[in-house]
Design an enzyme around this catalytic site. Structure first.
Site, PDB file in Angstrom:
ATOM      1  N   ASP A 164      -5.818  -0.121  -1.418  1.00 31.39           N
ATOM      2  CA  ASP A 164      -6.597  -1.018  -2.268  1.00 31.39           C
ATOM      3  C   ASP A 164      -7.855  -1.521  -1.589  1.00 31.39           C
ATOM      4  OD1 ASP A 164      -5.114  -2.728  -0.356  1.00 31.39           O
ATOM      5  OD2 ASP A 164      -5.977  -4.369  -1.522  1.00 31.39           O
TER       6      ASP A 164
ATOM      7  N   ASP B 102      -4.945   1.935  11.042  1.00 23.20           N
ATOM      8  CA  ASP B 102      -6.381   1.697  11.233  1.00 23.20           C
ATOM      9  C   ASP B 102      -6.585   1.110  12.637  1.00 23.20           C
ATOM     10  OD1 ASP B 102      -9.114   1.417  10.439  1.00 23.20           O
ATOM     11  OD2 ASP B 102      -8.751  -0.587   9.675  1.00 23.20           O
TER      12      ASP B 102
ATOM     13  N   ASP C  97       0.872   2.871   4.812  1.00 18.61           N
ATOM     14  CA  ASP C  97      -0.158   3.656   4.143  1.00 18.61           C
ATOM     15  C   ASP C  97      -1.176   4.212   5.140  1.00 18.61           C
ATOM     16  OD1 ASP C  97      -1.214   1.128   4.697  1.00 18.61           O
ATOM     17  OD2 ASP C  97      -1.976   0.762   2.682  1.00 18.61           O
TER      18      ASP C  97
ATOM     19  N   ARG D 241      -5.352   0.831  -6.465  1.00 16.37           N
ATOM     20  CA  ARG D 241      -4.108   1.428  -5.948  1.00 16.37           C
ATOM     21  C   ARG D 241      -3.613   2.566  -6.834  1.00 16.37           C
ATOM     22  NH1 ARG D 241      -2.277  -1.894  -1.761  1.00 16.37           N
ATOM     23  NH2 ARG D 241      -2.439  -4.141  -2.064  1.00 16.37           N
TER      24      ARG D 241
ATOM     25  N   LYS E 251      -6.756   6.620  11.047  1.00 14.25           N
ATOM     26  CA  LYS E 251      -8.175   6.536  11.418  1.00 14.25           C
ATOM     27  C   LYS E 251      -8.233   6.241  12.912  1.00 14.25           C
ATOM     28  CE  LYS E 251     -10.011   3.942   7.528  1.00 14.25           C
ATOM     29  NZ  LYS E 251     -10.677   2.655   7.193  1.00 14.25           N
TER      30      LYS E 251
ATOM     31  N   GLY F 220       0.781  -1.241   0.000  1.00 12.72           N
ATOM     32  CA  GLY F 220       0.000   0.000   0.000  1.00 12.72           C
ATOM     33  C   GLY F 220       0.807   1.282   0.000  1.00 12.72           C
TER      34      GLY F 220
ATOM     35  N   PHE G 229     -14.074   3.615   4.452  1.00 15.63           N
ATOM     36  CA  PHE G 229     -13.101   2.785   3.743  1.00 15.63           C
ATOM     37  C   PHE G 229     -12.636   3.513   2.497  1.00 15.63           C
ATOM     38  CE2 PHE G 229     -11.238  -0.572   1.246  1.00 15.63           C
ATOM     39  CZ  PHE G 229     -10.485  -1.228   2.210  1.00 15.63           C
ATOM     40  N   VAL G 230     -11.329   3.766   2.441  1.00 12.45           N
ATOM     41  CA  VAL G 230     -10.779   4.569   1.353  1.00 12.45           C
ATOM     42  C   VAL G 230      -9.885   3.731   0.439  1.00 12.45           C
ATOM     43  CG1 VAL G 230     -10.907   6.798   2.510  1.00 12.45           C
ATOM     44  CG2 VAL G 230      -8.898   5.344   2.884  1.00 12.45           C
TER      45      VAL G 230
HETATM   46  P1  IMP Z   1      -4.499  -2.069  10.756  1.00 14.40           P
HETATM   47  O1  IMP Z   1      -3.621  -3.274  10.940  1.00 14.40           O
HETATM   48  O2  IMP Z   1      -5.932  -2.339  11.106  1.00 14.40           O
HETATM   49  O3  IMP Z   1      -3.978  -0.813  11.407  1.00 14.40           O
HETATM   50  O4  IMP Z   1      -4.594  -1.786   9.219  1.00 14.40           O
HETATM   51  C1  IMP Z   1      -3.526  -1.604   8.465  1.00 14.40           C
HETATM   52  C2  IMP Z   1      -3.777  -2.081   7.054  1.00 14.40           C
HETATM   53  O5  IMP Z   1      -5.161  -2.323   6.743  1.00 14.40           O
HETATM   54  C3  IMP Z   1      -3.343  -0.992   6.136  1.00 14.40           C
HETATM   55  O6  IMP Z   1      -1.952  -1.070   5.858  1.00 14.40           O
HETATM   56  C4  IMP Z   1      -4.207  -1.243   4.929  1.00 14.40           C
HETATM   57  O7  IMP Z   1      -3.590  -2.198   4.089  1.00 14.40           O
HETATM   58  C5  IMP Z   1      -5.486  -1.815   5.481  1.00 14.40           C
HETATM   59  N1  IMP Z   1      -6.547  -0.770   5.603  1.00 14.40           N
HETATM   60  C6  IMP Z   1      -7.074  -0.252   6.716  1.00 14.40           C
HETATM   61  N2  IMP Z   1      -8.007   0.676   6.451  1.00 14.40           N
HETATM   62  C7  IMP Z   1      -8.065   0.756   5.099  1.00 14.40           C
HETATM   63  C8  IMP Z   1      -8.857   1.544   4.188  1.00 14.40           C
HETATM   64  O8  IMP Z   1      -9.695   2.391   4.530  1.00 14.40           O
HETATM   65  N3  IMP Z   1      -8.621   1.322   2.862  1.00 14.40           N
HETATM   66  C9  IMP Z   1      -7.699   0.422   2.401  1.00 14.40           C
HETATM   67  N4  IMP Z   1      -6.942  -0.324   3.209  1.00 14.40           N
HETATM   68  C10 IMP Z   1      -7.130  -0.169   4.555  1.00 14.40           C
HETATM   69 MG    MG Z   2      -3.660  -3.121   2.291  1.00 18.91          MG
END
Ligand code: IMP
Ligand code: MG
Length: 197
Positions: A176, A120, A117, A182, A148, A62, A169-170
């Site tokens: 992606d 979350d 990227d 992407r 976020k 990403g 969700f972006v």
């Molecule tokens: P986390 O482990 O929940 O913090 O999420 C990290 C990964 O989830 C990011 O590197 C993204 O690949 C994916 N992700 C989380 N939110 C989004 C979104 O809104 N759009 C696309 N990918 C996301």
């Molecule tokens: Mg991803």
């Protein structure tokens, strides 16, 4: 750098390019807003790392667009490496984390800039950061394009954040859905119908 200094994207009135209109609901961050913000982040990072050699570690896939734009504005001696991490979750939720590419550079005693990227739930970075710490770098600073905070379940924060965004969700600018979108030059909100079917 955190909190108050992190911009929330202003409500954009830029229309979604017609090719993407069936799938993308709205433009959240325009390419011009991204470009401006990336230059600002690069200036701050440059100042913080001044005089040090940096190992930039980027999480695949990403970060590709963000990373390319960020590092071309960093006038610092740096080396670049990648960690592959993939979450085997369905849809928009992150699931089981699998490492698909391991780090190759030696980071012992080095200054590390970890680039992702989006922050979350924090599950990804809360797995990756301890793994890197175990390699004894001098310090690790974390840079993410998007944050976020309302979705966080793990206690992890980034040192440099491009934009703080709401719980939507972006896609685009590297992000992606099911490996698509992407290549969009902007960050857009995906139509829920695209992942609810
Ligand atoms: P986390 O482990 O929940 O913090 O999420 C990290 C990964 O989830 C990011 O590197 C993204 O690949 C994916 N992700 C989380 N939110 C989004 C979104 O809104 N759009 C696309 N990918 C996301
Ligand atoms: Mg991803």
């Amino acid at each position: 750098m955190r909190s108050s200094a992190t911009p929330k994207p202003p409500r954009s009135h830029t229309p979604v390019p017609s090719d993407w209109r069936p799938e993308v609901e709205r433009v959240l961050i325009t390419d011009a807003q991204i470009a401006r913000r990336v230059r600002t982040l690069a200036r701050v990072i440059e100042r913080d790392f001044r005089g040090r050699e940096v190992v930039v570690i980027s999480l695949l896939n990403g970060t590709v667009l963000f990373l390319a734009d960020l590092i071309r504005h960093l006038s610092l001696p740096l080396r670049l490496d990648f960690i592959g991490v993939s979450s085997y979750g369905a849809g928009t939720e992150s699931g089981e984390l699998v490492f698909t590419k391991e780090l190759r550079l030696d980071v012992r005693g080095r200054d590390v800039l970890l680039v992702d990227d989006i922050l979350d739930t924090g599950k990804t970075l809360s797995r990756v950061i301890p793994k890197l710490r175990a390699l004894n770098p001098r310090r690790i600073k974390v840079c993410v394009l998007l944050d976020k905070p309302s979705r966080r379940v793990e206690k992890v924060a980034a040192d440099y954040v491009g934009f703080e965004i709401p719980d939507v969700f972006v896609v685009g600018y590297g992000l992606d859905y099911a490996e698509k979108y992407r290549n969009l030059p902007f960050v857009g909100v995906l139509k829920p119908a695209m992942y609810q079917t």
